[in-house]
Design a protein around this motif. Structure first.
Motif, PDB file in Angstrom:
ATOM      1  N   VAL A 161       0.961  -1.184   0.059  1.00 43.13           N
ATOM      2  CA  VAL A 161      -0.020   0.221  -0.104  1.00 43.13           C
ATOM      3  C   VAL A 161       0.859   1.195   0.049  1.00 43.13           C
ATOM      4  O   VAL A 161       1.722   1.404   0.907  1.00 43.13           O
ATOM      5  CB  VAL A 161      -0.776  -0.044   1.097  1.00 43.13           C
ATOM      6  CG1 VAL A 161      -1.814   1.458   0.921  1.00 43.13           C
ATOM      7  CG2 VAL A 161      -1.751  -1.208   1.134  1.00 43.13           C
ATOM      8  N   GLU A 162       0.709   2.092  -1.001  1.00 45.28           N
ATOM      9  CA  GLU A 162       1.252   3.350  -1.159  1.00 45.28           C
ATOM     10  C   GLU A 162       0.692   4.687  -0.723  1.00 45.28           C
ATOM     11  O   GLU A 162      -0.528   4.501  -1.114  1.00 45.28           O
ATOM     12  CB  GLU A 162       1.946   3.531  -2.456  1.00 45.28           C
ATOM     13  CG  GLU A 162       2.808   2.617  -2.910  1.00 45.28           C
ATOM     14  CD  GLU A 162       3.295   2.814  -4.277  1.00 45.28           C
ATOM     15  OE1 GLU A 162       4.181   3.817  -4.631  1.00 45.28           O
ATOM     16  OE2 GLU A 162       2.799   2.233  -5.259  1.00 45.28           O
ATOM     17  N   VAL A 163       1.128   5.545  -0.059  1.00 48.44           N
ATOM     18  CA  VAL A 163       0.187   6.637   0.560  1.00 48.44           C
ATOM     19  C   VAL A 163       1.321   7.982   0.106  1.00 48.44           C
ATOM     20  O   VAL A 163       2.119   8.039   0.230  1.00 48.44           O
ATOM     21  CB  VAL A 163       0.200   6.701   2.085  1.00 48.44           C
ATOM     22  CG1 VAL A 163      -0.730   8.001   2.349  1.00 48.44           C
ATOM     23  CG2 VAL A 163      -0.377   5.481   2.335  1.00 48.44           C
TER      24      VAL A 163
ATOM     25  N   VAL B  98      -5.301  12.702   0.630  1.00 45.93           N
ATOM     26  CA  VAL B  98      -4.359  11.576   0.807  1.00 45.93           C
ATOM     27  C   VAL B  98      -4.744  10.629  -0.179  1.00 45.93           C
ATOM     28  O   VAL B  98      -5.878  10.321  -0.191  1.00 45.93           O
ATOM     29  CB  VAL B  98      -4.573  11.156   2.246  1.00 45.93           C
ATOM     30  CG1 VAL B  98      -3.582   9.865   2.428  1.00 45.93           C
ATOM     31  CG2 VAL B  98      -3.903  12.080   3.433  1.00 45.93           C
ATOM     32  N   MET B  99      -3.685  10.167  -1.052  1.00 50.55           N
ATOM     33  CA  MET B  99      -3.919   9.300  -1.958  1.00 50.55           C
ATOM     34  C   MET B  99      -3.584   7.821  -1.734  1.00 50.55           C
ATOM     35  O   MET B  99      -2.281   7.697  -0.919  1.00 50.55           O
ATOM     36  CB  MET B  99      -3.257   9.665  -3.259  1.00 50.55           C
ATOM     37  CG  MET B  99      -3.689  10.957  -3.860  1.00 50.55           C
ATOM     38  SD  MET B  99      -2.995  11.588  -5.459  1.00 50.55           S
ATOM     39  CE  MET B  99      -1.214  11.694  -4.665  1.00 50.55           C
TER      40      MET B  99
ATOM     41  N   ILE C 142      -3.376   8.002  10.351  1.00 52.28           N
ATOM     42  CA  ILE C 142      -4.091   6.880  10.471  1.00 52.28           C
ATOM     43  C   ILE C 142      -3.863   5.931   9.465  1.00 52.28           C
ATOM     44  O   ILE C 142      -3.841   4.564   9.520  1.00 52.28           O
ATOM     45  CB  ILE C 142      -5.604   7.340  10.561  1.00 52.28           C
ATOM     46  CG1 ILE C 142      -5.967   8.104  11.867  1.00 52.28           C
ATOM     47  CG2 ILE C 142      -6.447   6.020  10.248  1.00 52.28           C
ATOM     48  CD1 ILE C 142      -5.819   7.378  13.069  1.00 52.28           C
ATOM     49  N   VAL C 143      -3.702   6.424   8.162  1.00 56.30           N
ATOM     50  CA  VAL C 143      -3.520   5.552   7.097  1.00 56.30           C
ATOM     51  C   VAL C 143      -2.106   4.509   7.319  1.00 56.30           C
ATOM     52  O   VAL C 143      -2.332   3.370   7.113  1.00 56.30           O
ATOM     53  CB  VAL C 143      -3.766   5.914   5.762  1.00 56.30           C
ATOM     54  CG1 VAL C 143      -3.270   5.004   4.820  1.00 56.30           C
ATOM     55  CG2 VAL C 143      -4.874   6.596   5.508  1.00 56.30           C
ATOM     56  N   LYS C 144      -1.220   5.226   7.444  1.00 51.54           N
ATOM     57  CA  LYS C 144       0.214   4.547   7.603  1.00 51.54           C
ATOM     58  C   LYS C 144       0.329   3.748   8.919  1.00 51.54           C
ATOM     59  O   LYS C 144       0.793   2.315   8.551  1.00 51.54           O
ATOM     60  CB  LYS C 144       1.243   5.753   7.738  1.00 51.54           C
ATOM     61  CG  LYS C 144       1.368   6.353   6.265  1.00 51.54           C
ATOM     62  CD  LYS C 144       2.579   7.241   6.241  1.00 51.54           C
ATOM     63  CE  LYS C 144       2.917   7.660   4.996  1.00 51.54           C
ATOM     64  NZ  LYS C 144       4.164   8.471   5.110  1.00 51.54           N
ATOM     65  N   ASN C 145      -0.119   4.266   9.805  1.00 46.40           N
ATOM     66  CA  ASN C 145      -0.059   3.278  11.085  1.00 46.40           C
ATOM     67  C   ASN C 145      -1.049   2.494  11.755  1.00 46.40           C
ATOM     68  O   ASN C 145      -0.619   1.744  12.549  1.00 46.40           O
ATOM     69  CB  ASN C 145       0.396   4.521  12.309  1.00 46.40           C
ATOM     70  CG  ASN C 145       1.650   5.396  11.969  1.00 46.40           C
ATOM     71  OD1 ASN C 145       2.763   4.761  11.490  1.00 46.40           O
ATOM     72  ND2 ASN C 145       1.678   6.571  12.046  1.00 46.40           N
ATOM     73  N   ILE C 146      -2.149   2.704  11.384  1.00 44.94           N
ATOM     74  CA  ILE C 146      -3.226   1.987  11.813  1.00 44.94           C
ATOM     75  C   ILE C 146      -3.887   1.230  10.617  1.00 44.94           C
ATOM     76  O   ILE C 146      -4.033  -0.207  11.019  1.00 44.94           O
ATOM     77  CB  ILE C 146      -4.383   2.946  12.416  1.00 44.94           C
ATOM     78  CG1 ILE C 146      -3.995   3.912  13.335  1.00 44.94           C
ATOM     79  CG2 ILE C 146      -5.495   2.015  12.788  1.00 44.94           C
ATOM     80  CD1 ILE C 146      -3.453   3.042  14.726  1.00 44.94           C
ATOM     81  N   LEU C 147      -4.287   1.705   9.489  1.00 42.93           N
ATOM     82  CA  LEU C 147      -4.874   0.777   8.413  1.00 42.93           C
ATOM     83  C   LEU C 147      -3.819  -0.369   7.898  1.00 42.93           C
ATOM     84  O   LEU C 147      -4.032  -1.259   7.807  1.00 42.93           O
ATOM     85  CB  LEU C 147      -5.597   1.705   7.682  1.00 42.93           C
ATOM     86  CG  LEU C 147      -6.748   2.592   8.292  1.00 42.93           C
ATOM     87  CD1 LEU C 147      -7.219   3.474   7.189  1.00 42.93           C
ATOM     88  CD2 LEU C 147      -7.808   1.504   8.559  1.00 42.93           C
ATOM     89  N   ILE C 148      -2.805   0.189   7.137  1.00 43.26           N
ATOM     90  CA  ILE C 148      -2.015  -0.613   6.564  1.00 43.26           C
ATOM     91  C   ILE C 148      -1.312  -1.888   7.192  1.00 43.26           C
ATOM     92  O   ILE C 148      -1.684  -2.808   6.424  1.00 43.26           O
ATOM     93  CB  ILE C 148      -0.788   0.529   5.927  1.00 43.26           C
ATOM     94  CG1 ILE C 148      -1.299   1.426   4.692  1.00 43.26           C
ATOM     95  CG2 ILE C 148       0.308  -0.607   5.192  1.00 43.26           C
ATOM     96  CD1 ILE C 148      -0.439   2.140   4.171  1.00 43.26           C
TER      97      ILE C 148
ATOM     98  N   GLY D 266     -11.435   6.741   2.400  1.00 36.83           N
ATOM     99  CA  GLY D 266     -10.483   6.736   1.453  1.00 36.83           C
ATOM    100  C   GLY D 266      -9.699   5.227   1.274  1.00 36.83           C
ATOM    101  O   GLY D 266      -9.540   4.814   0.051  1.00 36.83           O
ATOM    102  N   PHE D 267      -9.348   4.763   2.489  1.00 38.18           N
ATOM    103  CA  PHE D 267      -8.897   3.235   2.311  1.00 38.18           C
ATOM    104  C   PHE D 267      -9.778   2.328   1.946  1.00 38.18           C
ATOM    105  O   PHE D 267      -9.403   1.440   0.825  1.00 38.18           O
ATOM    106  CB  PHE D 267      -8.486   2.865   3.690  1.00 38.18           C
ATOM    107  CG  PHE D 267      -7.243   1.879   3.798  1.00 38.18           C
ATOM    108  CD1 PHE D 267      -5.935   2.141   3.580  1.00 38.18           C
ATOM    109  CD2 PHE D 267      -7.648   0.501   3.915  1.00 38.18           C
ATOM    110  CE1 PHE D 267      -5.075   1.076   3.679  1.00 38.18           C
ATOM    111  CE2 PHE D 267      -6.879  -0.588   3.801  1.00 38.18           C
ATOM    112  CZ  PHE D 267      -5.620  -0.300   3.590  1.00 38.18           C
ATOM    113  N   GLU D 268     -11.163   2.291   2.452  1.00 35.96           N
ATOM    114  CA  GLU D 268     -12.089   1.540   1.796  1.00 35.96           C
ATOM    115  C   GLU D 268     -12.364   1.614   0.226  1.00 35.96           C
ATOM    116  O   GLU D 268     -12.625   0.464  -0.529  1.00 35.96           O
ATOM    117  CB  GLU D 268     -13.473   1.676   2.658  1.00 35.96           C
ATOM    118  CG  GLU D 268     -14.490   0.492   2.200  1.00 35.96           C
ATOM    119  CD  GLU D 268     -15.704   0.582   2.873  1.00 35.96           C
ATOM    120  OE1 GLU D 268     -15.917   0.038   3.948  1.00 35.96           O
ATOM    121  OE2 GLU D 268     -16.612   1.390   2.168  1.00 35.96           O
TER     122      GLU D 268
END
Length: 358
Positions: free
Chosen positions: A6-8, A32-33, A65-71, A102-104
């Motif tokens: 997963v890239e952010v 955030v992409m 959140i995306v980098k540390n929780i979701l990915i 965004g992640f979903e």
């Protein structure tokens, strides 16, 4: 088929002109992409836009959140288990609805591509065509009239007029716009929580007495004051719609049970993603409450995903997805957002692959 990477990346997008509401004034937007890649090299994208005054998020909090929780929760997971993945997104943390959305969206884009179908078909939709409205930002009356006439000239049959900063000026502006555009154009008003309950009733009753034919009033009072929202709904004939008051299925249920509003505005950045948005539309349908599909000030891919959902759910009967029209880089060759008609292509996923992380 497993998720391997997963890239952010963050990006700032300029608007053609300032966008002003009762809540904020915006000159550009940050997004955030996210790019989810599978073991076979296939990938999907999702984007999210923060609105601190609405969701409480910032670009920094979303990225974290995306980098540390979701990915970390999704590397190695099977993309075909989309329902389980959606639940994992929602249970990952409290709040942070835009980051989750965004992640979903990236998950659903990837999933739809693997199936070889456009997202609206994966969600059960039949049509790929919607009719959009045009938002008129708060400004001086003369400028708002000019913007309204320009929109009508471009073919828009519905105008969404921002209000809520100054009630007296709101009255003046709407009367001037109605006189200018004539009776055939639909006018909907969005006060963005800007009025008190008695002020709202006085303003709306005045428009009713003047026969201005207002289609609906969106979020006239503060989001958390459901009693005041119901008070306004009970005191006027014009339909009242909740926006900032409805983030979740349980909030939708409360609004319907209390008969507090006539319509609900669904936005992916509020709901946390497609699945919860569908749940809200389902609950509203069961309660006899129609829905609008809206968006924040977002990038094309995020609004495009909302359009796919709107094409799929029969209880989403009103469309407010004109945010891409405000962007400087809304590509006129690739983006379906150019005028009042949105026509989704038949490419798998959301159909916007050229939007990269570069």
């Amino acid at each position: 088929m497993k998720i391997t990477r997963v890239e952010v990346k963050k990006r700032r997008l300029k608007l053609k002109k300032p966008f002003v509401t009762a809540l904020r004034a915006v000159n550009d937007i940050e997004i955030v992409m996210m790019r989810i890649e599978l073991e076979n090299g296939m990938f999907g994208i999702g984007t999210a836009s923060p609105a601190a005054v609405i969701t409480g998020e910032t670009i920094q909090s979303m990225e974290s959140i995306v980098k540390n929780i979701l990915i970390p929760r999704f590397i190695g997971r099977n993309i075909l288990q989309i329902s389980s993945l959606s639940r994992a997104v929602q249970s990952s943390c409290i709040g942070n609805t835009s980051a989750k959305a965004g992640f979903e969206l990236a998950l659903f884009d990837t999933y739809s591509k693997l199936l070889g179908l456009p997202l609206y078909q994966v969600l059960g939709g039949e049509t790929n065509v919607l009719e959009n409205d045009l938002t008129i930002s708060i400004n001086e009356t003369e400028t708002m009239v000019e913007d309204s006439l320009a929109g009508v000239e471009k073919g828009f049959k519905t105008l969404k007029i921002k209000a809520g900063i100054d009630g007296r000026k709101d009255v003046e502006r709407i009367k001037a716009i109605r006189e200018a555009v004539g009776p055939s154009i639909q006018i909907r008003i969005d006060a963005n929580q800007g009025w008190g309950k008695k002020e709202a009733v006085k303003i709306i009753n005045g428009w009713e007495d003047a026969c201005l034919q207002i289609e609906l009033i969106e979020q006239p009072v503060p989001a958390g004051d459901i009693d005041s929202l119901k008070y306004v709904t009970d005191q006027v004939y014009t339909p009242i719609m909740a926006d900032e008051s409805v983030f979740s299925p349980d909030q939708a249920l409360e609004l319907i049970q209390k008969k507090a509003v006539d319509l609900l505005n669904i936005k992916l950045m509020k709901t946390g993603g497609i699945v919860r948005a569908m749940q809200i539309a389902d609950i509203a349908e069961a309660g006899g409450i129609p829905c609008m599909m809206g968006s924040m000030m977002e990038s094309v891919p995020g609004v495009l995903a909302a359009a796919h959902l709107a094409c799929a759910h029969p209880n989403i009967v009103k469309i407010d997805l004109d945010a891409p029209l405000w962007l400087e880089d809304n590509d006129d060759k690739m983006s379906p957002f150019q005028g009042p008609i949105i026509k989704l292509n038949e490419n798998p996923g959301i159909g916007y692959d050229f939007f990269t992380l570069n």
